[in-house]
Design a protein around this motif. Structure first.
Motif, mmCIF file in Angstrom:
data_model
loop_
_atom_site.group_PDB
_atom_site.id
_atom_site.type_symbol
_atom_site.label_atom_id
_atom_site.label_comp_id
_atom_site.label_asym_id
_atom_site.label_seq_id
_atom_site.Cartn_x
_atom_site.Cartn_y
_atom_site.Cartn_z
ATOM 1 N N HIS A 95 30.240 53.424 39.615
ATOM 2 C CA HIS A 95 31.009 52.447 40.382
ATOM 3 C C HIS A 95 31.084 51.121 39.636
ATOM 4 O O HIS A 95 30.069 50.640 39.124
ATOM 5 C CB HIS A 95 30.323 52.225 41.740
ATOM 6 N N ASP A 98 32.007 44.858 41.233
ATOM 7 C CA ASP A 98 32.576 43.540 40.923
ATOM 8 C C ASP A 98 33.071 42.962 42.246
ATOM 9 O O ASP A 98 34.259 42.679 42.419
ATOM 10 C CB ASP A 98 33.724 43.697 39.911
ATOM 11 N N CYS A 99 32.132 42.813 43.161
ATOM 12 C CA CYS A 99 32.495 42.489 44.552
ATOM 13 C C CYS A 99 33.301 41.199 44.649
ATOM 14 O O CYS A 99 34.191 41.089 45.489
ATOM 15 C CB CYS A 99 31.241 42.400 45.411
ATOM 16 N N CYS A 102 36.877 41.969 44.483
ATOM 17 C CA CYS A 102 37.292 43.178 45.205
ATOM 18 C C CYS A 102 37.718 42.800 46.621
ATOM 19 O O CYS A 102 37.007 42.076 47.317
ATOM 20 C CB CYS A 102 36.118 44.158 45.266
ATOM 21 N N CYS A 108 32.688 46.145 53.026
ATOM 22 C CA CYS A 108 32.605 47.369 52.231
ATOM 23 C C CYS A 108 31.433 48.226 52.724
ATOM 24 O O CYS A 108 30.315 47.740 52.867
ATOM 25 C CB CYS A 108 32.404 46.952 50.771
ATOM 26 N N VAL A 204 35.777 51.620 50.936
ATOM 27 C CA VAL A 204 35.550 50.643 49.864
ATOM 28 C C VAL A 204 36.897 49.987 49.552
ATOM 29 O O VAL A 204 37.739 49.913 50.422
ATOM 30 C CB VAL A 204 34.902 51.341 48.642
HETATM 31 S S1 SF4 Z 1 34.097 48.580 46.613
HETATM 32 FE FE1 SF4 Z 1 32.425 47.424 47.625
HETATM 33 S S2 SF4 Z 1 30.670 47.532 46.222
HETATM 34 FE FE2 SF4 Z 1 32.516 48.086 45.083
HETATM 35 S S3 SF4 Z 1 33.228 46.168 44.128
HETATM 36 FE FE3 SF4 Z 1 34.316 46.402 46.086
HETATM 37 S S4 SF4 Z 1 33.064 45.254 47.578
HETATM 38 FE FE4 SF4 Z 1 31.762 45.625 45.781
#
Ligand code: SF4
Ligand code: SF4
Ligand code: FES
Length: 224
Positions: A95, A98-99, A102, A108, A204
């Motif tokens: 994964h 990079d919250c 995002c 999430c 996500v």
């Molecule tokens: S999907 Fe969730 S854990 Fe992944 S970068 Fe985005 S906010 Fe962070």
């Protein structure tokens, strides 16, 4: 109704109720990513929802179990947590965390589960590897972010429910698996335009509306 005992608490549930759903409905949280009420046969692909059930030697994914009279369930044992943490670390090992950039940040499910299990989002135990392609952008309205996708399949299922047939599916195998959109190429394709059911169901930030990367995405609609 029948009686089951979860973490030493007696709860009343419908006979044959899905055990994961029954626990969630009674404020017993069990981490889960791939369960959906709408599925008669849950895929059990995320391997997060383990519980221990008296009479079973090994923990079992609770989404695979029907509640039965006097069933004794434990959701918080060392064995359960070990399995859940390993499953989460496996997901995080592929994964791109990079919250800050995002759109799912702060809503999430991966963040929520990591917090619940007290696992950092960048665990060091497993080697970290990412797919080469950060964004698949061949859909006219949507982008797919393979390195955020947890392969829960919810987007496919909700699309099937909304449009009668899914306009997307898994493509590739193993580590290379991604979500592939093909609805726009189909002669009978339903235009996805403002549907966004897949964006809303994604736990996500792996499907985003095009041109909307920096805006928030709709709130995650859990398990339908
Ligand atoms: S999907 Fe969730 S854990 Fe992944 S970068 Fe985005 S906010 Fe962070
Ligand atoms: S894009 Fe989202 S909803 Fe679809 S499989 Fe990946 S994580 Fe699940
Ligand atoms: S919710 Fe049970 S395995 Fe994913």
């Amino acid at each position: 109704m029948i009686k089951i005992i979860v973490d030493n608490r007696e709860i009343q549930v419908k006979a044959g109720a899905n055990l994961l759903r029954a626990c969630l409905d009674h404020e017993v949280y069990i981490p889960n990513l791939c369960y959906m009420d709408m599925l008669e046969h849950p895929p059990a692909s995320c391997r997060l929802c383990f519980v221990e059930i008296e009479g079973h030697e090994q923990p079992i994914p609770s989404c695979q179990v029907e509640a039965a009279e006097n069933m004794v369930v434990k959701t918080d044992t060392p064995a359960v947590r070990r399995l859940q943490r390993t499953a989460l670390e496996l997901l995080l090992s592929v994964h791109h965390v990079d919250c800050g950039h995002c759109p799912a940040n702060k809503k999430c499910e991966l963040q929520n589960i990591a917090r619940f299990l007290k696992v950092g989002l960048k665990p060091k135990r497993l080697e970290h590897s990412l797919k080469d392609q950060e964004i698949i952008d061949d859909h006219p309205f949507l982008n797919h972010h393979p390195n955020r996708c947890v392969l829960c399949g919810k987007c496919i299922q909700v699309c099937r429910k909304t449009h009668g047939a899914p306009l997307m599916d898994f493509a590739g195998r193993g580590f290379a698996t991604v979500i592939s959109f093909y609805g726009q190429q189909r002669a009978d394709a339903v235009p996805c335009g403002d549907c966004l059911a897949c964006v809303e169901i994604c736990p996500v930030g792996a499907i985003t509306p095009k041109g909307n990367q920096d805006q928030t995405i709709p709130c995650y609609k859990s398990a339908l």
